[in-house]
Structure formats: C-alpha cells, structure tokens
Enzyme design. Structure first.
Site, PDB file in Angstrom:
ATOM      1  N   SER A  50       0.844  -1.202   0.000  1.00  0.00           N
ATOM      2  CA  SER A  50       0.000   0.000   0.000  1.00  0.00           C
ATOM      3  C   SER A  50       0.879   1.252   0.000  1.00  0.00           C
ATOM      4  CB  SER A  50      -0.871   0.005   1.251  1.00  0.00           C
ATOM      5  OG  SER A  50      -0.036   0.194   2.383  1.00  0.00           O
ATOM      6  N   ASP A  82      -1.052  -1.646  -4.229  1.00  0.00           N
ATOM      7  CA  ASP A  82      -2.405  -1.470  -3.689  1.00  0.00           C
ATOM      8  C   ASP A  82      -2.735   0.028  -3.610  1.00  0.00           C
ATOM      9  OD1 ASP A  82      -4.767  -2.304  -2.420  1.00  0.00           O
ATOM     10  OD2 ASP A  82      -3.879  -2.130  -0.417  1.00  0.00           O
ATOM     11  N   HIS A  83      -3.872   0.411  -4.148  1.00  0.00           N
ATOM     12  CA  HIS A  83      -4.318   1.822  -4.119  1.00  0.00           C
ATOM     13  C   HIS A  83      -3.254   2.796  -4.624  1.00  0.00           C
ATOM     14  CE1 HIS A  83      -8.140   0.978  -2.157  1.00  0.00           C
ATOM     15  NE2 HIS A  83      -7.487   0.131  -1.383  1.00  0.00           N
ATOM     16  N   GLU A 134     -10.552   1.218  -9.787  1.00  0.00           N
ATOM     17  CA  GLU A 134     -11.613   1.288  -8.771  1.00  0.00           C
ATOM     18  C   GLU A 134     -12.653   2.314  -9.183  1.00  0.00           C
ATOM     19  OE1 GLU A 134     -10.497   1.206  -4.668  1.00  0.00           O
ATOM     20  OE2 GLU A 134     -12.327   2.218  -3.993  1.00  0.00           O
ATOM     21  N   HIS A 180     -12.620  -0.367   4.578  1.00  0.00           N
ATOM     22  CA  HIS A 180     -11.292  -0.696   5.109  1.00  0.00           C
ATOM     23  C   HIS A 180     -11.304  -0.616   6.633  1.00  0.00           C
ATOM     24  CE1 HIS A 180      -9.854   0.714   0.980  1.00  0.00           C
ATOM     25  NE2 HIS A 180      -9.466  -0.545   1.068  1.00  0.00           N
ATOM     26  N   GLY A 181     -10.522  -1.434   7.267  1.00  0.00           N
ATOM     27  CA  GLY A 181     -10.386  -1.374   8.729  1.00  0.00           C
ATOM     28  C   GLY A 181     -11.408  -2.249   9.432  1.00  0.00           C
ATOM     29  N   HIS A 208     -12.285  -5.254  -1.752  1.00  0.00           N
ATOM     30  CA  HIS A 208     -11.440  -4.545  -0.778  1.00  0.00           C
ATOM     31  C   HIS A 208     -12.131  -4.578   0.573  1.00  0.00           C
ATOM     32  CE1 HIS A 208      -8.355  -2.376  -3.267  1.00  0.00           C
ATOM     33  NE2 HIS A 208      -9.080  -2.995  -4.179  1.00  0.00           N
ATOM     34  N   SER A 211     -11.351  -7.851   5.521  1.00  0.00           N
ATOM     35  CA  SER A 211     -11.177  -8.289   6.911  1.00  0.00           C
ATOM     36  C   SER A 211     -12.480  -8.068   7.660  1.00  0.00           C
ATOM     37  CB  SER A 211     -10.089  -7.456   7.607  1.00  0.00           C
ATOM     38  OG  SER A 211      -8.840  -7.713   7.033  1.00  0.00           O
ATOM     39  N   ASP A 232      -5.928  -6.997   4.985  1.00  0.00           N
ATOM     40  CA  ASP A 232      -4.874  -6.329   5.735  1.00  0.00           C
ATOM     41  C   ASP A 232      -5.176  -6.367   7.240  1.00  0.00           C
ATOM     42  OD1 ASP A 232      -2.820  -4.809   6.670  1.00  0.00           O
ATOM     43  OD2 ASP A 232      -3.228  -3.034   5.485  1.00  0.00           O
TER      44      ASP A 232
HETATM   45  P1  13P Z   1      -8.844  -4.566   5.181  1.00  0.00           P
HETATM   46  O1  13P Z   1      -7.749  -3.890   5.936  1.00  0.00           O
HETATM   47  O2  13P Z   1     -10.196  -4.123   5.640  1.00  0.00           O
HETATM   48  O3  13P Z   1      -8.663  -6.030   5.153  1.00  0.00           O
HETATM   49  O4  13P Z   1      -8.745  -4.047   3.660  1.00  0.00           O
HETATM   50  C1  13P Z   1      -7.599  -4.331   2.918  1.00  0.00           C
HETATM   51  C2  13P Z   1      -7.666  -3.714   1.562  1.00  0.00           C
HETATM   52  O5  13P Z   1      -8.704  -3.530   0.984  1.00  0.00           O
HETATM   53  C3  13P Z   1      -6.398  -3.330   0.951  1.00  0.00           C
HETATM   54  O6  13P Z   1      -6.569  -2.702  -0.282  1.00  0.00           O
HETATM   55  O1  G3H Z   2      -6.213  -0.228   1.644  1.00  0.00           O
HETATM   56  C1  G3H Z   2      -5.887  -0.102   2.805  1.00  0.00           C
HETATM   57  C2  G3H Z   2      -4.824  -0.950   3.390  1.00  0.00           C
HETATM   58  O2  G3H Z   2      -5.263  -1.507   4.585  1.00  0.00           O
HETATM   59  C3  G3H Z   2      -3.536  -0.198   3.529  1.00  0.00           C
HETATM   60  O3  G3H Z   2      -3.482   0.670   4.586  1.00  0.00           O
HETATM   61  O4  G3H Z   2      -1.996   2.593   3.860  1.00  0.00           O
HETATM   62  O5  G3H Z   2      -2.291   1.985   6.288  1.00  0.00           O
HETATM   63  O6  G3H Z   2      -0.981   0.534   4.761  1.00  0.00           O
HETATM   64  P1  G3H Z   2      -2.124   1.507   4.884  1.00  0.00           P
HETATM   65 ZN    ZN Z   3      -8.306  -1.483  -0.375  1.00  0.00          ZN
END
Ligand code: 13P
Ligand code: G3H
Ligand code: ZN
Length: 284
Positions: A50, A82-83, A134, A180-181, A208, A211, A232
């Site tokens: 990320s 990622d992103h 996205e 996310h989160g 995405h 979790s 993540d």
């Molecule tokens: P989570 O942290 O909710 O699992 O999401 C991960 C994610 O989408 C990374 O791009």
């Molecule tokens: O897309 C979100 C991921 O959980 C990455 O998060 O930028 O804190 O590493 P981060």
């Molecule tokens: Zn994501």
C-alpha cells in the site's frame, strides 16, 4: 520461482470459480508469514504494498524482499501495488518489478478516473503488467454517515460497464458495502449490485476491505465473480495481539525476535484460514 503475472492468476481463478488472496505486506515478518501460509496450503498468493507500506518500508526494500520471497517459494507469487495514487508512482512500481498495479481514481469524477486509468493501462500493458481500477468509493467504518449516504458511494453497474470498456482494465474493485479497517457492526454487502456489475463487466472483481467480513459472505461474493480478496486488518490484528500477549507474559523481554517470531506465527494462522476460505489452491 520468479514473480508471476497477477492477470494469469486471476484468469485461472475465474476459470475455476475461486479467488486469490491479496495480503498487505509492511515488513519482513508479515511477508514471511504470507509465503509460509501459501506454501503450507500449496496455493498461489498475491503480495500487495500500500501507500503506507511504501512510505514505511521503502519501495526498494519491499520489491527486493518480495523478489527473494518469490524466488524461494514453491508456489506462484505475484507483487501488486495497492491503491496506487498517481501515474509516476505506478511507473516506478512497474520498473521495480511489480507484476500488477492498482490505480485508484475512485475519488475523481468518472471521466477523469477513466482518463487516468486508461493512461496507466497503456503503459502497464505494454510491458505485460495488469491493472486494477476502482469505481465507487469505500467509505471508512469510522465515518459517521447514514446507510443512504453510504449507498450513494456504491458503484453504479452501468457506469462500471462504461469504465471497464473505456479503460481496458484487467480487474475492477467496486464499492458494494465493504470498508477498510475494523467494522463497527456486521458488514452489509449489496450482492444484487455485485451480480449486476459482474454480468455487465465480465472481468474479475476485487473485494477490498475484506477483513471482518463473515466467511459465508466471502463465499457468496466469490460465487458472484470476486477473484481477488484483499486482506490487511485481520493480519495486523492477529500480529499485534500476539505481540501484546508475549509482552504481557514476558515484560522483561528485550529480544525483538522473541516478540516478532510468535506474532509472525499468528499471522501465518490468520492467512492460512483465509487462503482455505478463498479456495485458491484450485488455481495451482
Ligand atoms: P482490510 O484492511 O479491511 O482487510 O482491507 C484491505 C484492503 O482492501 C487493501 O486494499
Ligand atoms: O487499503 C488499505 C490498506 O489496509 C492499507 O493501509 O496505507 O495503512 O498501509 P495503509
Ligand atoms: Zn483497499
């Protein structure tokens, strides 16, 4: 093995109706955990970095570690951005050896998102790197907004069809209710929307914010065309909980390996369970 193409993995996953796990990697221990889990399950895996990971560990370190991991692994390993936020960074990642990139233009108006994503597709495809785009926005679990307001950010299936056709992306990350989160309550996924999107775009979809999403919802999303599942938070949580447990049990411990080693083992358990749930062993 050297790093493999993400597009190939997703194509195979599509053919057999499963998904490949994309696990976020921020440090050596989590990278090792991802590889150990994939090997234990004899499954291919996607390592993803990320913006935060690149800031924390540095692009050169992440790439070098991932290359070593892939070379030593007995299963196929892909490396994904990622992103991705801007064109320049995407090019840097491609040059560094990433086998796929995400360009996240989801905050932009449709036309601008198309323009940016198409530009990335042009350079990436020229060197065999696949692209995830996205459309629609994932709202954070911490954002204080109503259900209606949240749904306004969901991906419009018709727009998704235009977006995919105009950009030529290999995989699409739609917004269908995940965030996310950590979730506050139970996540509520819009499966009808997911189904419509898949029918209209026909390419692999990416979930995405996976979790904390119940196993039955993940299975249903995969049955409707999700081929890459991003994880993540669940890894972070398992890893840090174990660090806390060790530190509480051994408050005088000063050897980081005795704290990070058990945390790494916990991360392997978390990832193995996900890999089994996604069914990616079928891709081998
Ligand atoms: P989570 O942290 O909710 O699992 O999401 C991960 C994610 O989408 C990374 O791009
Ligand atoms: O897309 C979100 C991921 O959980 C990455 O998060 O930028 O804190 O590493 P981060
Ligand atoms: Zn994501």
């Amino acid at each position: 093995m050297s790093l493999v193409s993400t597009a190939e993995l997703l194509k195979k996953a599509d053919a057999v109706g499963c998904a490949v796990g994309a696990f976020n990697c921020n440090n050596l221990e989590i990278l090792q955990a991802i590889i150990s889990a994939a090997e234990a399950e004899q499954s291919p895996v996607i390592i993803q970095a990320s913006q935060g990971a690149i800031r924390y560990a540095g692009l050169e370190y992440i790439t070098a570690m991932a290359r070593v991991a892939a070379l030593s692994a007995s299963v196929p390993v892909a490396l994904h951005l990622d992103h991705g936020t801007d064109f320049k960074q995407v090019v840097e990642c491609i040059r560094a050896g990433f086998t796929s990139v995400m360009i996240d233009g989801s905050h932009l108006p449709l036309e601008e998102n198309i323009k940016l994503t198409r530009k990335v597709v042009e350079v990436a495809h020229a060197v065999g790197v696949s692209v995830e785009g996205e459309l629609g926005r994932l709202v954070g679990t911490e954002d204080e907004i109503s259900v209606d307001e949240r749904e306004a950010f969901f991906t419009d299936p018709q727009e998704a069809a235009v977006f995919v056709r105009e950009t030529g992306i290999d995989a699409l990350a739609p917004s269908i209710g995940t965030a996310h989160g950590r979730y506050r309550g139970k996540p509520k996924l819009d499966f009808d929307r997911l189904k419509q999107i898949r029918e209209l775009v026909g390419i692999p979809l990416v979930l995405h914010g996976s979790s904390g999403v119940p196993a039955e919802d993940i299975r249903k999303a995969i049955s409707l065309g999700v081929r890459k599942v991003n994880i993540d938070t669940d890894i972070r949580e398992g890893f840090v909980k174990e660090m806390r447990r060790v530190l509480a049990a051994e408050p005088d411990e000063i050897d980081p390996r005795k704290i990070l080693g058990p945390a790494r083992s916990k991360a392997v358990e978390v990832i193995r369970e996900k890999v089994r749930l996604f069914g990616s062993v079928k891709v081998l």
